[in-house]
Each structure stands twice: as structure tokens, then as C-alpha cells.
Design a protein around this motif. Structure first.
Motif, mmCIF file in Angstrom:
data_model
loop_
_atom_site.group_PDB
_atom_site.id
_atom_site.type_symbol
_atom_site.label_atom_id
_atom_site.label_comp_id
_atom_site.label_asym_id
_atom_site.label_seq_id
_atom_site.Cartn_x
_atom_site.Cartn_y
_atom_site.Cartn_z
ATOM 1 N N PRO A 29 93.739 -14.374 -15.916
ATOM 2 C CA PRO A 29 93.053 -15.521 -16.525
ATOM 3 C C PRO A 29 91.575 -15.244 -16.770
ATOM 4 O O PRO A 29 90.931 -14.501 -16.019
ATOM 5 C CB PRO A 29 93.243 -16.612 -15.469
ATOM 6 C CG PRO A 29 93.357 -15.871 -14.167
ATOM 7 C CD PRO A 29 94.067 -14.593 -14.503
ATOM 8 N N PRO A 87 92.019 -20.088 -18.045
ATOM 9 C CA PRO A 87 92.404 -20.628 -16.737
ATOM 10 C C PRO A 87 93.156 -21.953 -16.828
ATOM 11 O O PRO A 87 94.062 -22.205 -16.025
ATOM 12 C CB PRO A 87 91.061 -20.793 -16.022
ATOM 13 C CG PRO A 87 90.185 -19.743 -16.628
ATOM 14 C CD PRO A 87 90.593 -19.689 -18.075
ATOM 15 N N GLN A 138 102.364 -19.080 -15.728
ATOM 16 C CA GLN A 138 103.332 -18.909 -14.644
ATOM 17 C C GLN A 138 104.761 -18.941 -15.180
ATOM 18 O O GLN A 138 105.645 -18.234 -14.671
ATOM 19 C CB GLN A 138 103.123 -19.993 -13.583
ATOM 20 C CG GLN A 138 101.844 -19.841 -12.774
ATOM 21 C CD GLN A 138 101.814 -18.574 -11.931
ATOM 22 O OE1 GLN A 138 102.843 -17.990 -11.603
ATOM 23 N NE2 GLN A 138 100.609 -18.134 -11.580
ATOM 24 N N GLU A 170 97.137 -21.996 -16.926
ATOM 25 C CA GLU A 170 97.836 -21.369 -15.809
ATOM 26 C C GLU A 170 99.303 -21.794 -15.730
ATOM 27 O O GLU A 170 100.188 -20.971 -15.433
ATOM 28 C CB GLU A 170 97.134 -21.699 -14.488
ATOM 29 C CG GLU A 170 97.720 -21.021 -13.265
ATOM 30 C CD GLU A 170 97.516 -19.510 -13.279
ATOM 31 O OE1 GLU A 170 98.381 -18.811 -12.712
ATOM 32 O OE2 GLU A 170 96.506 -19.037 -13.842
ATOM 33 N N GLU A 171 99.581 -23.045 -15.984
ATOM 34 C CA GLU A 171 100.970 -23.535 -15.919
ATOM 35 C C GLU A 171 101.865 -22.765 -16.887
ATOM 36 O O GLU A 171 102.970 -22.331 -16.520
ATOM 37 C CB GLU A 171 101.002 -25.033 -16.241
ATOM 38 C CG GLU A 171 102.382 -25.649 -16.209
ATOM 39 C CD GLU A 171 102.361 -27.124 -16.581
ATOM 40 O OE1 GLU A 171 103.382 -27.608 -17.118
ATOM 41 O OE2 GLU A 171 101.336 -27.796 -16.360
ATOM 42 N N ASP A 221 100.402 -16.429 -22.657
ATOM 43 C CA ASP A 221 100.957 -17.520 -21.843
ATOM 44 C C ASP A 221 101.925 -18.401 -22.612
ATOM 45 O O ASP A 221 102.869 -18.949 -22.034
ATOM 46 C CB ASP A 221 99.825 -18.394 -21.297
ATOM 47 C CG ASP A 221 98.981 -18.972 -22.431
ATOM 48 O OD1 ASP A 221 98.329 -18.177 -23.150
ATOM 49 O OD2 ASP A 221 98.978 -20.204 -22.614
#
Length: 296
Positions: free
Chosen positions: A109, A85, A92, A88-89, A61
Motif C-alpha cells: 500500500p 491504503p 485483501q 485495503e479491503e 487491488d
């Protein structure tokens, strides 16, 4: 490869100390950093070296993982990334860069400290990608302790070992059922495996374990046509640094290297591409340092 159209001075081409010591909660988010890392978003130029390959990157990520995901995608690979989790930002954002390169992104995640999740992670990556050719064990956790060994709680030790070592065993073991001849496993070790910092004793210990795991597994899998190598970063500017180190360490992070600065994730991505590609077909059980001049 990276865009190298003009000569650059490696001591000044990226920010130098003093870095902003942002107050981030572990593991840290890229968007919360006042000085965001360079992941090669504007500079990495692919040349089809991983065309049609399918890669799983843990910790994909942000930081090194994001830079590798961007490079792999621009080299022609579809990419699955694992992450916590709460990240997540960042995940993405990495997805967007993979898809802008015209490749498939699979987001997975979960917490790799859980063995069942690690097994499911590989199955979901294979299902989402249609197979697996490259595994990058990159996810890691650290927490600086000025009190040294006395300050390392069992809870911290358990988190560091499970994230950095146990998960690598579990994920790699699950991936072996899917990696065929020509497969590549790349593990992120560290300069800490060779030059341990007293305040990172547990982290440095895991990075030494990763190096030995790489050497031993490479010998096991050679006859199966699967190569195993490691990348040994030096001080690299990622969200984990301000989230896990004291202010004075963050501000001077990387200043003690011969190049006088921290490295950027974008500066590591080409090494992972090398190990994943046919260019390193006769390289296994080895490691390559990206340390700003600190010897391994």
C-alpha cells in the motif's frame, strides 16, 4: 485462458446498460458497488504460461488490476500489487484469489504520486517476490468535468498527471535495475488516447502520453531483451466509473460501443497474459485494443 466451452454472444454475455449509478467516493471500493465487475474469478483457467514468473501490478487491488492479478497467478506467477491504503479491503480480496491459485501475494500500500514511494515499491516487490520479470503499470485516476478545461483545477491536473504519468516513469525507471532479458513491461493506455472525450481531457492526455512512452521505451530496451507493450481498454466497468463520473454517464456507460455494453475486467486479462508470456516474444512497442468495437 478464459473458459470458452460454450459459444457466447459478445453483446449479451455481460450486463448491459443501464448500470446502477452508485454514489461512491473516489477511488471507489468493489464491495460498495451494487453491480460488481467480473474479474474472472469463476471463469479464468490458466495453462502455466507464466510459471515461475514474478510480477508487479500497480492498481492491482480492483478492476483491471485485480483481473490481471488473478490471471497471472493462475498462469503460475507470484504477484505483488500496489494500491492506495484506503483500498485495503479490495487488496485483501485480491490477495485471497492469488493465494487460492497457489501463488505468493505481496501487498504494497502507498501513494504512487510520491517518487520515494515508487522507488521503495519496486525494492519491496523485488524483496518480497525474489526478483522481477513483469511490470504492469496499470494504476490511474480520472475525474469527469462537464465544464471542460475550465473545470480542471491545478490540483486535479496534478493528481491525474502524477498518478498516470509521473508514477509510470518513476516505477519503470526503478524496475530497470531488476528486469533482465525476457522481461516484459505492460502499460495500460486507453481508447481515450485515440478518441478523447471532452469531459476527460486531462485523463485522455495522459493516456496518449502512456502510448508514446510505450513506443519510445520499447526501442530503448529492445537490445536489452526487454519488451514494452500497451493495452488500450475501451469503457470497462470498474469502481472508478461510478466514483468519478456523473449519474447519467454511469447509467449509459459503454452503450455507445458497437457491442452496446461496457467491458468487464475479465475480458482484458488474457491480453496482459499474452504480452507477459513467451507467446508475444516478437511483439514490442505495440498496443492491443479491447474496446468493444470502437476503432483505434
Amino acid at each position: 485462458m478464459s473458459d470458452q466451452t460454450t459459444p457466447q454472444d459478445p453483446t449479451t454475455q455481460h450486463p448491459q446498460p443501464k448500470q446502477p449509478a452508485d454514489d461512491l467516493e473516489p477511488p471507489g471500493l468493489t464491495g460498495e458497488m451494487s453491480q460488481e465487475p467480473d474479474h474472472g474469478e469463476e471463469t479464468y483457467v490458466g495453462s502455466g504460461r507464466l510459471e515461475g514468473k514474478r510480477a508487479l501490478i500497480t492498481g492491482g487491488d480492483s478492476g483491471i488490476g485485480r483481473a490481471v492479478a488473478i490471471a497471472f497467478a493462475r498462469e503460475g506467477a507470484d504477484v505483488a500489487i500496489s494500491y492506495l491504503p484506503e483500498e485495503e479491503e479490495d487488496a485483501q480480496t485480491t490477495r485471497r484469489w492469488i493465494e487460492e491459485a497457489g501463488r505468493k501475494a505481496v501487498l504494497l500500500p502507498g501513494d504512487i504520486r510520491d517518487e520515494a514511494f515508487c522507488q521503495q515499491l519496486v525494492e519491496d516487490a523485488v524483496a518480497g517476490l525474489g526478483g522481477l520479470d513483469i511490470l504492469v503499470n496499470n494504476a490511474a485516476y480520472q475525474m469527469s468535468q462537464d465544464e471542460g478545461l475550465r473545470g480542471i483545477t491545478t490540483e486535479q491536473l496534478d493528481r491525474v498527471l502524477k498518478t498516470n504519468v509521473y508514477a509510470m516513469f518513476w516505477i519503470t525507471k526503478a524496475a530497470l535495475d531488476h528486469l533482465g532479458k525476457g522481461g516484459s513491461i505492460i502499460n495500460t493506455t486507453s481508447v481515450q488516447a485515440f478518441e478523447p472525450s471532452p469531459q476527460l481531457l486531462d485523463y485522455a492526455t495522459t493516456k496518449a502520453a502512456i502510448l508514446n512512452f510505450t513506443k519510445g521505451l520499447a526501442q530503448q530496451l529492445a537490445e536489452e531483451g526487454i519488451r514494452v507493450n500497451a493495452v488500450a481498454p475501451g469503457p470497462i466497468w470498474t469502481p472508478l466509473i461510478p466514483a468519478t463520473m456523473p449519474e447519467e454517464k454511469v447509467e449509459q456507460f459503454g452503450a455507445d460501443t458497437p457491442l452496446g455494453r461496457a467491458g468487464q475486467p475479465a475480458e482484458l486479462a488474457p491480453v496482459y497474459v499474452f504480452f507477459a508470456s513467451q507467446e508475444s516474444s516478437y511483439v514490442t512497442g505495440d498496443r492491443l485494443g479491447v474496446t468493444g468495437g470502437r476503432p483505434l
